[in-house]
Motif scaffolding. Sequence first.
Motif, PDB file in Angstrom:
ATOM      1  N   PHE A  50       0.870  -1.179   0.000  1.00  0.00           N
ATOM      2  CA  PHE A  50       0.000   0.000   0.000  1.00  0.00           C
ATOM      3  C   PHE A  50       0.903   1.223   0.000  1.00  0.00           C
ATOM      4  CE2 PHE A  50      -2.315  -3.330   2.295  1.00  0.00           C
ATOM      5  CZ  PHE A  50      -3.494  -3.366   1.584  1.00  0.00           C
ATOM      6  N   PRO A  51       0.557   2.281  -0.738  1.00  0.00           N
ATOM      7  CA  PRO A  51       1.402   3.479  -0.739  1.00  0.00           C
ATOM      8  C   PRO A  51       1.610   3.987   0.695  1.00  0.00           C
ATOM      9  CG  PRO A  51      -0.259   3.625  -2.454  1.00  0.00           C
ATOM     10  CD  PRO A  51      -0.600   2.413  -1.615  1.00  0.00           C
ATOM     11  N   GLY A  52       2.861   4.155   1.059  1.00  0.00           N
ATOM     12  CA  GLY A  52       3.182   4.634   2.402  1.00  0.00           C
ATOM     13  C   GLY A  52       3.291   3.527   3.438  1.00  0.00           C
ATOM     14  N   GLU A  53       2.768   2.338   3.153  1.00  0.00           N
ATOM     15  CA  GLU A  53       2.883   1.190   4.057  1.00  0.00           C
ATOM     16  C   GLU A  53       2.975  -0.086   3.237  1.00  0.00           C
ATOM     17  OE1 GLU A  53       0.664  -1.150   7.680  1.00  0.00           O
ATOM     18  OE2 GLU A  53      -0.252   0.676   6.963  1.00  0.00           O
ATOM     19  N   PRO A  54       4.153  -0.355   2.637  1.00  0.00           N
ATOM     20  CA  PRO A  54       4.288  -1.516   1.747  1.00  0.00           C
ATOM     21  C   PRO A  54       4.140  -2.845   2.493  1.00  0.00           C
ATOM     22  CG  PRO A  54       6.418  -0.460   2.104  1.00  0.00           C
ATOM     23  CD  PRO A  54       5.393   0.400   2.772  1.00  0.00           C
ATOM     24  N   VAL A  55       3.230  -3.688   1.988  1.00  0.00           N
ATOM     25  CA  VAL A  55       2.987  -5.018   2.546  1.00  0.00           C
ATOM     26  C   VAL A  55       2.880  -5.993   1.377  1.00  0.00           C
ATOM     27  CG1 VAL A  55       1.376  -6.449   3.871  1.00  0.00           C
ATOM     28  CG2 VAL A  55       1.736  -4.070   4.535  1.00  0.00           C
ATOM     29  N   MET A  56       3.615  -7.106   1.456  1.00  0.00           N
ATOM     30  CA  MET A  56       3.533  -8.126   0.412  1.00  0.00           C
ATOM     31  C   MET A  56       2.164  -8.799   0.500  1.00  0.00           C
ATOM     32  SD  MET A  56       6.056 -11.355  -0.282  1.00  0.00           S
ATOM     33  CE  MET A  56       5.948 -12.302  -1.791  1.00  0.00           C
ATOM     34  N   PRO A  57       1.406  -8.812  -0.597  1.00  0.00           N
ATOM     35  CA  PRO A  57       0.089  -9.468  -0.570  1.00  0.00           C
ATOM     36  C   PRO A  57       0.199 -10.944  -0.191  1.00  0.00           C
ATOM     37  CG  PRO A  57       0.323  -8.128  -2.545  1.00  0.00           C
ATOM     38  CD  PRO A  57       1.681  -8.195  -1.902  1.00  0.00           C
ATOM     39  N   GLY A  58      -0.746 -11.389   0.618  1.00  0.00           N
ATOM     40  CA  GLY A  58      -0.772 -12.784   1.035  1.00  0.00           C
ATOM     41  C   GLY A  58      -0.847 -13.742  -0.134  1.00  0.00           C
ATOM     42  N   VAL A  59      -1.595 -13.372  -1.163  1.00  0.00           N
ATOM     43  CA  VAL A  59      -1.716 -14.269  -2.317  1.00  0.00           C
ATOM     44  C   VAL A  59      -0.369 -14.445  -3.019  1.00  0.00           C
ATOM     45  CG1 VAL A  59      -4.165 -13.844  -2.688  1.00  0.00           C
ATOM     46  CG2 VAL A  59      -2.500 -12.424  -3.862  1.00  0.00           C
ATOM     47  N   VAL A  99       7.187  -7.275   4.842  1.00  0.00           N
ATOM     48  CA  VAL A  99       7.521  -5.916   4.434  1.00  0.00           C
ATOM     49  C   VAL A  99       8.918  -5.894   3.815  1.00  0.00           C
ATOM     50  CG1 VAL A  99       6.014  -4.900   6.211  1.00  0.00           C
ATOM     51  CG2 VAL A  99       8.415  -5.353   6.739  1.00  0.00           C
ATOM     52  N   PRO A 100       9.272  -4.787   3.135  1.00  0.00           N
ATOM     53  CA  PRO A 100      10.613  -4.701   2.564  1.00  0.00           C
ATOM     54  C   PRO A 100      11.683  -4.969   3.624  1.00  0.00           C
ATOM     55  CG  PRO A 100       9.268  -2.893   1.767  1.00  0.00           C
ATOM     56  CD  PRO A 100       8.469  -3.593   2.841  1.00  0.00           C
ATOM     57  N   GLY A 101      12.681  -5.758   3.238  1.00  0.00           N
ATOM     58  CA  GLY A 101      13.756  -6.131   4.148  1.00  0.00           C
ATOM     59  C   GLY A 101      13.584  -7.526   4.721  1.00  0.00           C
ATOM     60  N   ASP A 102      12.374  -8.063   4.652  1.00  0.00           N
ATOM     61  CA  ASP A 102      12.160  -9.422   5.140  1.00  0.00           C
ATOM     62  C   ASP A 102      12.794 -10.435   4.194  1.00  0.00           C
ATOM     63  OD1 ASP A 102      10.760  -8.695   7.415  1.00  0.00           O
ATOM     64  OD2 ASP A 102       8.779  -9.118   6.582  1.00  0.00           O
ATOM     65  N   VAL A 103      13.253 -11.530   4.761  1.00  0.00           N
ATOM     66  CA  VAL A 103      13.756 -12.665   3.986  1.00  0.00           C
ATOM     67  C   VAL A 103      12.850 -13.838   4.332  1.00  0.00           C
ATOM     68  CG1 VAL A 103      15.676 -14.228   3.545  1.00  0.00           C
ATOM     69  CG2 VAL A 103      16.121 -11.804   4.036  1.00  0.00           C
TER      70      VAL A 103
END
Length: 142
Positions: A50-59, A99-103
């Motif tokens: 989401f703009p301002g709060e990036p989250v990788m979609p579950g799908v 989120v960005p930075g996660d592995v």
Amino acid sequence: MKLTTKELMEIIPHRQPFLLVDTIEELEPGVRAVGHKCVTYNEPFFAGHFPGEPVMPGVLQIEALAQTGAAAILSLPENKGKTAYFGGIRQAKFRQKVVPGDVLTLEVELIKVKGPVGIGRAVAKNQKQQVTAAAELTFMIG
């Protein structure tokens, strides 16, 4: 057995921007696979989710797991050059934001294979070993 991105692309048909697995760290053909996905801020889906709060979609976490499972089943010699398609997704659960930075560590164990149809137990974990997503995935080889 370990696979680089290039070696993985020799097994599964996915390509950028839809290749969601960077490497395969463990591979037992026809049995299981463990892959990694380094989530960066440059992922194309973050522009709108989401703009301002990036989250990788579950799908997309589920898709990354499916690609990992596809590496396990398509690495069998009799499946070379074939594609693994979704047949179903059961009991999908999303536990933590990615989120960005996660592995992500993507683990898929094939629990049933009969002919061209199979089922895999799939779990994604972040670098803190927290489960981010889990599901039972049904695939069909075509």
